[in-house]
Motif scaffolding. Structure first.
Motif, PDB file in Angstrom:
ATOM      1  N   ALA A 316       0.835  -1.201   0.000  1.00  0.00           N
ATOM      2  CA  ALA A 316       0.000   0.000   0.000  1.00  0.00           C
ATOM      3  C   ALA A 316       0.870   1.252   0.000  1.00  0.00           C
ATOM      4  CB  ALA A 316      -0.939  -0.012   1.204  1.00  0.00           C
ATOM      5  N   ALA A 317       1.947   1.227   0.782  1.00  0.00           N
ATOM      6  CA  ALA A 317       2.849   2.381   0.827  1.00  0.00           C
ATOM      7  C   ALA A 317       3.582   2.566  -0.498  1.00  0.00           C
ATOM      8  CB  ALA A 317       3.851   2.207   1.968  1.00  0.00           C
ATOM      9  N   LEU A 318       3.984   1.466  -1.117  1.00  0.00           N
ATOM     10  CA  LEU A 318       4.724   1.545  -2.376  1.00  0.00           C
ATOM     11  C   LEU A 318       3.849   2.026  -3.531  1.00  0.00           C
ATOM     12  CD1 LEU A 318       6.857  -1.738  -2.248  1.00  0.00           C
ATOM     13  CD2 LEU A 318       7.691   0.599  -2.016  1.00  0.00           C
ATOM     14  N   THR A 319       2.566   1.708  -3.486  1.00  0.00           N
ATOM     15  CA  THR A 319       1.673   2.016  -4.608  1.00  0.00           C
ATOM     16  C   THR A 319       0.710   3.157  -4.317  1.00  0.00           C
ATOM     17  OG1 THR A 319       0.089   0.335  -3.850  1.00  0.00           O
ATOM     18  CG2 THR A 319       1.784  -0.369  -5.417  1.00  0.00           C
ATOM     19  N   HIS A 320       0.882   3.819  -3.180  1.00  0.00           N
ATOM     20  CA  HIS A 320       0.000   4.938  -2.798  1.00  0.00           C
ATOM     21  C   HIS A 320      -1.471   4.510  -2.814  1.00  0.00           C
ATOM     22  CE1 HIS A 320       3.510   7.508  -3.137  1.00  0.00           C
ATOM     23  NE2 HIS A 320       3.701   7.080  -4.365  1.00  0.00           N
ATOM     24  N   SER A 321      -1.718   3.368  -2.188  1.00  0.00           N
ATOM     25  CA  SER A 321      -3.078   2.850  -2.111  1.00  0.00           C
ATOM     26  C   SER A 321      -3.416   2.532  -0.661  1.00  0.00           C
ATOM     27  CB  SER A 321      -3.206   1.579  -2.980  1.00  0.00           C
ATOM     28  OG  SER A 321      -2.327   0.576  -2.515  1.00  0.00           O
ATOM     29  N   ARG A 322      -4.604   2.021  -0.439  1.00  0.00           N
ATOM     30  CA  ARG A 322      -5.027   1.642   0.910  1.00  0.00           C
ATOM     31  C   ARG A 322      -5.726   0.284   0.836  1.00  0.00           C
ATOM     32  NH1 ARG A 322      -8.179   5.648  -1.052  1.00  0.00           N
ATOM     33  NH2 ARG A 322     -10.404   5.190  -1.335  1.00  0.00           N
ATOM     34  N   PRO A 323      -5.497  -0.595   1.812  1.00  0.00           N
ATOM     35  CA  PRO A 323      -6.098  -1.928   1.793  1.00  0.00           C
ATOM     36  C   PRO A 323      -7.498  -1.939   2.394  1.00  0.00           C
ATOM     37  CG  PRO A 323      -4.552  -1.773   3.604  1.00  0.00           C
ATOM     38  CD  PRO A 323      -4.492  -0.448   2.887  1.00  0.00           C
ATOM     39  N   ARG A 324      -8.342  -2.822   1.884  1.00  0.00           N
ATOM     40  CA  ARG A 324      -9.679  -3.018   2.433  1.00  0.00           C
ATOM     41  C   ARG A 324     -10.064  -4.479   2.245  1.00  0.00           C
ATOM     42  NH1 ARG A 324     -14.997  -3.217   1.075  1.00  0.00           N
ATOM     43  NH2 ARG A 324     -14.551  -3.035  -1.164  1.00  0.00           N
ATOM     44  N   THR A 325     -10.667  -5.084   3.259  1.00  0.00           N
ATOM     45  CA  THR A 325     -11.082  -6.482   3.187  1.00  0.00           C
ATOM     46  C   THR A 325     -12.592  -6.559   3.064  1.00  0.00           C
ATOM     47  OG1 THR A 325      -9.216  -7.134   4.586  1.00  0.00           O
ATOM     48  CG2 THR A 325     -10.997  -8.720   4.331  1.00  0.00           C
ATOM     49  N   ASP A 326     -13.096  -7.304   2.081  1.00  0.00           N
ATOM     50  CA  ASP A 326     -14.538  -7.391   1.885  1.00  0.00           C
ATOM     51  C   ASP A 326     -15.102  -8.611   2.616  1.00  0.00           C
ATOM     52  OD1 ASP A 326     -13.978  -9.638   0.370  1.00  0.00           O
ATOM     53  OD2 ASP A 326     -14.338  -8.661  -1.555  1.00  0.00           O
ATOM     54  N   SER A 327     -16.385  -8.858   2.427  1.00  0.00           N
ATOM     55  CA  SER A 327     -17.062  -9.942   3.139  1.00  0.00           C
ATOM     56  C   SER A 327     -16.596 -11.318   2.695  1.00  0.00           C
ATOM     57  CB  SER A 327     -18.578  -9.826   2.936  1.00  0.00           C
ATOM     58  OG  SER A 327     -18.898  -9.884   1.547  1.00  0.00           O
ATOM     59  N   GLN A 328     -15.951 -11.397   1.530  1.00  0.00           N
ATOM     60  CA  GLN A 328     -15.437 -12.669   1.026  1.00  0.00           C
ATOM     61  C   GLN A 328     -13.983 -12.890   1.443  1.00  0.00           C
ATOM     62  OE1 GLN A 328     -17.590 -14.721  -0.536  1.00  0.00           O
ATOM     63  NE2 GLN A 328     -19.103 -13.099  -0.140  1.00  0.00           N
ATOM     64  N   HIS A 329     -13.491 -12.032   2.338  1.00  0.00           N
ATOM     65  CA  HIS A 329     -12.125 -12.121   2.848  1.00  0.00           C
ATOM     66  C   HIS A 329     -11.078 -11.868   1.764  1.00  0.00           C
ATOM     67  CE1 HIS A 329     -13.809 -13.560   6.580  1.00  0.00           C
ATOM     68  NE2 HIS A 329     -14.442 -14.520   5.934  1.00  0.00           N
ATOM     69  N   THR A 330     -11.472 -11.186   0.704  1.00  0.00           N
ATOM     70  CA  THR A 330     -10.512 -10.742  -0.303  1.00  0.00           C
ATOM     71  C   THR A 330      -9.931  -9.399   0.135  1.00  0.00           C
ATOM     72  OG1 THR A 330     -11.668 -11.876  -2.106  1.00  0.00           O
ATOM     73  CG2 THR A 330     -10.191 -10.062  -2.710  1.00  0.00           C
ATOM     74  N   ILE A 331      -8.616  -9.257   0.049  1.00  0.00           N
ATOM     75  CA  ILE A 331      -7.958  -7.999   0.390  1.00  0.00           C
ATOM     76  C   ILE A 331      -7.791  -7.191  -0.889  1.00  0.00           C
ATOM     77  CG2 ILE A 331      -5.901  -6.925   1.375  1.00  0.00           C
ATOM     78  CD1 ILE A 331      -5.455  -9.502   2.949  1.00  0.00           C
ATOM     79  N   TRP A 332      -8.370  -5.989  -0.896  1.00  0.00           N
ATOM     80  CA  TRP A 332      -8.304  -5.120  -2.063  1.00  0.00           C
ATOM     81  C   TRP A 332      -7.386  -3.937  -1.788  1.00  0.00           C
ATOM     82  CZ3 TRP A 332     -10.501  -6.564  -6.559  1.00  0.00           C
ATOM     83  CH2 TRP A 332     -11.508  -7.547  -6.519  1.00  0.00           C
ATOM     84  N   LEU A 333      -6.597  -3.561  -2.782  1.00  0.00           N
ATOM     85  CA  LEU A 333      -5.838  -2.312  -2.734  1.00  0.00           C
ATOM     86  C   LEU A 333      -6.613  -1.282  -3.551  1.00  0.00           C
ATOM     87  CD1 LEU A 333      -2.133  -3.472  -3.228  1.00  0.00           C
ATOM     88  CD2 LEU A 333      -3.311  -2.881  -1.100  1.00  0.00           C
ATOM     89  N   GLU A 334      -6.932  -0.176  -2.903  1.00  0.00           N
ATOM     90  CA  GLU A 334      -7.741   0.864  -3.549  1.00  0.00           C
ATOM     91  C   GLU A 334      -7.010   2.198  -3.449  1.00  0.00           C
ATOM     92  OE1 GLU A 334     -11.285   0.675  -1.249  1.00  0.00           O
ATOM     93  OE2 GLU A 334     -12.156  -0.941  -2.460  1.00  0.00           O
ATOM     94  N   GLY A 335      -7.321   3.101  -4.346  1.00  0.00           N
ATOM     95  CA  GLY A 335      -6.720   4.428  -4.298  1.00  0.00           C
ATOM     96  C   GLY A 335      -6.152   4.839  -5.639  1.00  0.00           C
TER      97      GLY A 335
END
Length: 339
Positions: A316-335
């Motif tokens: 997340a720091a390297l790509t200027h994004s932020r992580p978020r986990t959904d109800s399916q336990h998938t970790i998404w990088l957003e931003g």
């Protein structure tokens, strides 16, 4: 042998300028080196491949070193099955010349007369998460298996071919035999060799398969649509499962393909999607990029014993994004990301 003497030897070795006495001194050092010294040696060794160094040796350096050290590797008998934890002292160029570091393991077999016309009996090796394992095949070929891998192989090979089956990742050092080609079946691909060393990445859930050659020549094919590429040292083939395309490319640093043998994942200017795919396989959890611009990000990073949460924070720091986990336990990088 001091670090500077070791580094000088590796450089001279690749240029074929080392003496027999220097080679013997290096072999003796390998026999008594500690885990910390081996790790330091490997880090020095890998820095020789940095494409950012103006005077860096050619990408084939590792292939040359391993190929020539293999020639002096001692023969050893197969041992009883053993599963070893991931440990950092696997030095790819050194393993071939140190008897205690030559990776054997595998299933003990009573050897029968070669080429005997008998039905093939297949054996299976499954490596759990967090471990690596290895075995020596009936023809003397050595296979080192990464975690979460399954390997199927015959107790004795057929008279005219040597066929094995892989799900996961493995390093192969194949005994040369022009009369009996060695064929690895991994997912949709077949990798055909005579005698060489290479790495195969072919996890069933991975978005791509890879074959990276260290020494010798390899033919990688997708039999269902007749795609085929020929590979030389410091080249790799990549098969994209979504587009079903197979392509070949030069590898800037072939040592990266063996980082898993020291419990690491290493990337140099790699597409973020490739990094996330390999991390997802390693940690057993889906990690994906959601923003379109993130798919264009390229990453240079090294991971060892970090937790999945720590890995995601670094990305997340390297790509200027932020992580978020959904109800399916998938970790998404957003931003916004960075390209």
């Amino acid at each position: 042998m001091t670090p500077s003497e070791r580094r000088l030897f590796l450089e001279k070795f690749a240029a074929e300028q080392h003496t027999a006495a220097e080679h013997w001194a290096f072999v003796q050092w390998l026999r008594q080196a500690s885990d910390q010294e081996m790790t330091a040696a490997l880090e020095d060794y890998e820095r020789l491949y940095s494409p950012k160094r103006p005077a860096a040796p050619t990408p084939q350096l590792m292939a040359k070193i391993e190929a020539r050290l293999d020639q002096s590797a001692p023969r050893a008998a197969a041992s009883l099955p053993v599963t070893r934890p991931l440990w950092p002292r696997i030095f790819a160029a050194a393993a071939a010349v140190v008897a205690v570091l030559v990776l054997l393991g595998g299933d003990f077999l009573i050897r029968t007369k070669p080429f005997k016309a008998v039905p093939l009996v297949y054996l299976h090796k499954r490596v759990p998460a967090g471990h690596t394992d290895s075995l020596t095949l009936a023809d003397g070929s050595v296979v080192v298996l990464n975690e979460r891998s399954t390997f199927t192989y015959p107790a004795q090979f057929a008279a005219h071919r040597r066929d094995v089956y892989l799900e996961g990742e493995a390093y192969f050092r194949v005994t040369k035999n022009p009369r009996r080609p060695f064929v690895i079946h991994s997912g949709s691909l077949q990798t055909r060799v005579v005698g060489t060393s290479f790495n195969v990445y072919a996890y069933p859930r991975a978005a791509r398969q890879e074959v990276t050659v260290l020494t010798g020549k390899v033919v990688v094919s997708h039999p269902f649509d007749s795609q085929k590429v020929n590979l030389l040292p410091a080249q790799h083939a990549v098969f994209d499962r979504a587009s079903r395309s197979l392509r070949a490319a030069v590898v800037g640093n072939p040592a990266l393909s063996l980082a898993w043998r020291r419990g690491q994942l290493r990337f140099e200017d790699a597409p973020l999607d490739e990094v996330l795919d390999k991390l997802s396989i390693r940690y057993g959890v889906a990690i994906r990029a959601r923003a379109p611009r993130l798919h264009r990000c390229r990453v240079t990073v090294r991971f060892g014993t970090e937790s999945v949460a720590e890995v995601v924070q670094v990305l997340a720091a390297l790509t200027h994004s932020r992580p978020r986990t959904d109800s399916q336990h998938t970790i998404w990088l957003e931003g916004p990301g960075s390209s």
